[in-house]
Design a protein around this motif. Structure first.
Motif, PDB file in Angstrom:
ATOM      1  N   ARG A 101       0.821  -1.593   0.183  1.00 52.41           N
ATOM      2  CA  ARG A 101       0.351  -0.240  -0.244  1.00 52.41           C
ATOM      3  C   ARG A 101       0.864   1.471  -0.026  1.00 52.41           C
ATOM      4  O   ARG A 101       0.529   2.760  -0.597  1.00 52.41           O
ATOM      5  CB  ARG A 101      -0.960   0.311   1.171  1.00 52.41           C
ATOM      6  CG  ARG A 101      -1.929   0.683   1.273  1.00 52.41           C
ATOM      7  CD  ARG A 101      -3.307   0.730   2.409  1.00 52.41           C
ATOM      8  NE  ARG A 101      -2.753   0.198   3.392  1.00 52.41           N
ATOM      9  CZ  ARG A 101      -3.484  -0.665   4.152  1.00 52.41           C
ATOM     10  NH1 ARG A 101      -4.693  -1.327   3.264  1.00 52.41           N
ATOM     11  NH2 ARG A 101      -3.383  -1.353   5.312  1.00 52.41           N
ATOM     12  N   ARG A 102       2.201   0.623   0.634  1.00 52.85           N
ATOM     13  CA  ARG A 102       2.813   2.142   0.609  1.00 52.85           C
ATOM     14  C   ARG A 102       4.029   2.132  -0.670  1.00 52.85           C
ATOM     15  O   ARG A 102       3.977   3.891  -0.894  1.00 52.85           O
ATOM     16  CB  ARG A 102       4.157   2.356   1.720  1.00 52.85           C
ATOM     17  CG  ARG A 102       2.570   2.295   2.872  1.00 52.85           C
ATOM     18  CD  ARG A 102       3.792   2.180   4.292  1.00 52.85           C
ATOM     19  NE  ARG A 102       3.512   1.607   5.327  1.00 52.85           N
ATOM     20  CZ  ARG A 102       4.008   1.139   6.074  1.00 52.85           C
ATOM     21  NH1 ARG A 102       5.383   1.188   6.475  1.00 52.85           N
ATOM     22  NH2 ARG A 102       3.366   0.750   7.418  1.00 52.85           N
ATOM     23  N   LEU A 103       3.939   1.084  -1.108  1.00 50.31           N
ATOM     24  CA  LEU A 103       5.173   1.116  -2.279  1.00 50.31           C
ATOM     25  C   LEU A 103       4.139   0.147  -3.221  1.00 50.31           C
ATOM     26  O   LEU A 103       3.468  -0.351  -3.503  1.00 50.31           O
ATOM     27  CB  LEU A 103       6.660   0.360  -1.863  1.00 50.31           C
ATOM     28  CG  LEU A 103       7.346   0.814  -0.794  1.00 50.31           C
ATOM     29  CD1 LEU A 103       7.961  -0.505  -0.586  1.00 50.31           C
ATOM     30  CD2 LEU A 103       7.482   2.266  -1.592  1.00 50.31           C
ATOM     31  N   SER A 104       4.726   0.734  -4.641  1.00 47.45           N
ATOM     32  CA  SER A 104       4.219   0.455  -5.536  1.00 47.45           C
ATOM     33  C   SER A 104       4.561  -1.673  -5.921  1.00 47.45           C
ATOM     34  O   SER A 104       5.734  -1.658  -4.911  1.00 47.45           O
ATOM     35  CB  SER A 104       4.794   0.399  -6.898  1.00 47.45           C
ATOM     36  OG  SER A 104       6.028   0.107  -7.587  1.00 47.45           O
ATOM     37  N   TRP A 105       3.663  -2.066  -5.965  1.00 46.11           N
ATOM     38  CA  TRP A 105       4.216  -3.821  -5.762  1.00 46.11           C
ATOM     39  C   TRP A 105       5.051  -4.585  -6.560  1.00 46.11           C
ATOM     40  O   TRP A 105       5.772  -5.016  -5.907  1.00 46.11           O
ATOM     41  CB  TRP A 105       3.121  -4.249  -7.068  1.00 46.11           C
ATOM     42  CG  TRP A 105       1.381  -4.674  -5.554  1.00 46.11           C
ATOM     43  CD1 TRP A 105       1.438  -3.808  -5.466  1.00 46.11           C
ATOM     44  CD2 TRP A 105       0.044  -4.769  -6.454  1.00 46.11           C
ATOM     45  NE1 TRP A 105       0.053  -3.549  -4.371  1.00 46.11           N
ATOM     46  CE2 TRP A 105      -0.462  -4.144  -5.482  1.00 46.11           C
ATOM     47  CE3 TRP A 105      -0.315  -5.603  -7.244  1.00 46.11           C
ATOM     48  CZ2 TRP A 105      -2.252  -4.088  -5.363  1.00 46.11           C
ATOM     49  CZ3 TRP A 105      -1.437  -5.960  -7.280  1.00 46.11           C
ATOM     50  CH2 TRP A 105      -2.662  -5.442  -6.375  1.00 46.11           C
TER      51      TRP A 105
END
Ligand SMILES: [Zn+2]
Length: 410
Positions: free
Chosen positions: A105-109
């Protein structure tokens, strides 16, 4: 819990830690439990050892190793035992899925996968599990106001490039409740069905734009709720009309007089902004344009005047203003403005519901959520499929409850 860590091994390669393996064994004397009914059952045999990725410790990939037992359940026969860190056939521990999902949710997958040395697929599956858990455990009994809207994603104007989104827009809780492909009656019906009849019949307010399929379905299924038209969309229609007038006039003028055509040059954005927000040089140009007798100036004036509509407190005065405005627009000889006036007249009752709702419905909420959705869908090339994007939307905007984890690492 019935399991103990037996040993942890640090594997190194050329002096660098490469992996940590934690071997787990059943606690002596505690029987395994049936994975279907969770009741203790007699042991049957053991399966070969398996490995589950666990949350990396000190940045080192970490694995659980365990040979699952099979048990003989009185009810279910011979089945694999219940393994608390594992989720069915999923290859990764629950803790790791929760860990990846929270980071996702904080970084891209893609970044999440890189940082924790796993695959994109593994991050996706973890988020998917997290979201599914959240969707089955979320509570919908306090939903009173819905926002229904369409979101454009992808390329071109094919029907497939629209999404229908349903939000909860109550002040204490604003979140994405549902998202589906296309913007047809069938889509919205499907969405309301997913929320369930109790939610739909308990609604007090629904906010949407003037898209006919939505209007029809809302009238048929949530007739008891006050249906309010989305202010943001009405402003958009007015802006589009002003822009159509400007473009047509610009073409016409360029054929006749260069000087007048200059007045319309680079005026698209100043014309579309709220008048009070245009400053500096753009303001001077706008004032000059408004002093002219150009059709664009008259269209702009109509658009700007309409903004008063929203400031009324009483339905009666708002209605009177609306009549007056439509009368003026109909006599403006500006076809795009007349078109908006006809549309507003056709939806007069729903428009006036804005005043009947007395500030209970916040259009800003819908627009704010729409903007957040666009941020996610714009990255949609990273999601590869519609399904992955849908999961990402629920994950970032659904405010879903999260599975408890015994280990919280982030
Ligand atoms: Zn059982």
């Amino acid at each position: 819990m019935g399991f103990v860590y037996e040993e942890a091994q640090l594997h190194c390669r050329q002096g660098q830690p490469e992996a940590i393996e934690i071997r787990i064994v059943p606690h002596g004397g505690i029987r395994g439990r049936c994975s279907l009914c969770q009741r203790p059952a007699a042991g049957y045999d053991r399966l070969p050892e398996r490995r589950w990725p666990f949350v990396p410790l000190w940045g080192i990939p970490t694995w659980f190793r365990y040979a699952p037992r099979r048990v003989q359940c009185a009810e279910h026969g011979v089945v694999v035992e219940q393994i608390p860190w594992s989720e069915g056939k999923r290859p990764v521990t629950r803790a790791m899925m929760g860990f990846l999902a929270r980071w996702g949710r904080r970084l891209s997958w893609r970044e999440t996968a890189q940082v924790f040395q796993t695959s994109w697929e593994s991050v996706y599956r973890s988020v998917e599990w997290f979201v599914q858990w959240g969707l089955t455990h979320r509570k919908l009994h306090e939903v009173e106001s819905l926002g229904v809207g369409e979101i454009y994603w992808g390329h071109g104007l094919r029907a497939d490039n629209f999404l229908t989104v349903i939000y909860q827009i109550d002040a204490p809780c604003r979140r994405l409740l549902w998202v589906g492909k296309r913007r047809s009656e069938a889509t919205l019906r499907q969405g309301l069905k997913a929320l369930g009849p109790e939610v739909v019949q308990g609604l007090r307010f629904v906010c949407s734009d003037m898209w006919k399929p939505y209007l029809k379905v809302i009238a048929a299924q949530a007739g008891q709720a006050l249906h309010v038209l989305d202010r943001f969309h009405i402003t958009t229609y007015l802006n589009q009309a002003v822009d159509q007038v400007r473009r047509a006039e610009s073409t016409r003028l360029r054929a006749q007089s260069q000087q007048q055509a200059q007045q319309l040059k680079h005026m698209r954005w100043p014309l579309l902004r709220r008048g009070s927000r245009v400053r500096g040089r753009a303001r001077q140009k706008l004032d000059a344009l408004l002093a002219s007798k150009l059709a664009t100036a008259r269209a702009w004036d109509l658009k700007e005047t309409f903004a008063h509509f929203w400031s009324y407190k009483s339905v009666i005065w708002a209605e009177a203003f609306l009549d007056y405005w439509c009368y003026r627009a109909m006599r403006s000889r500006l076809e795009p403005m007349k078109k908006v006036a006809r549309m507003l007249r056709d939806h007069e009752e729903l428009l006036l519901n804005w005043f009947r709702a007395k500030g209970e419905v916040s259009n800003a909420a819908v627009e704010g959520l729409n903007n957040k959705i666009r941020v996610v869908t714009r990255r949609s090339c990273g999601f590869r499929t519609y399904e992955a994007m849908e999961i990402a939307l629920y994950h970032t905007l659904g405010r879903l409850p999260e599975p408890e984890s015994t280990h919280r690492f982030c």
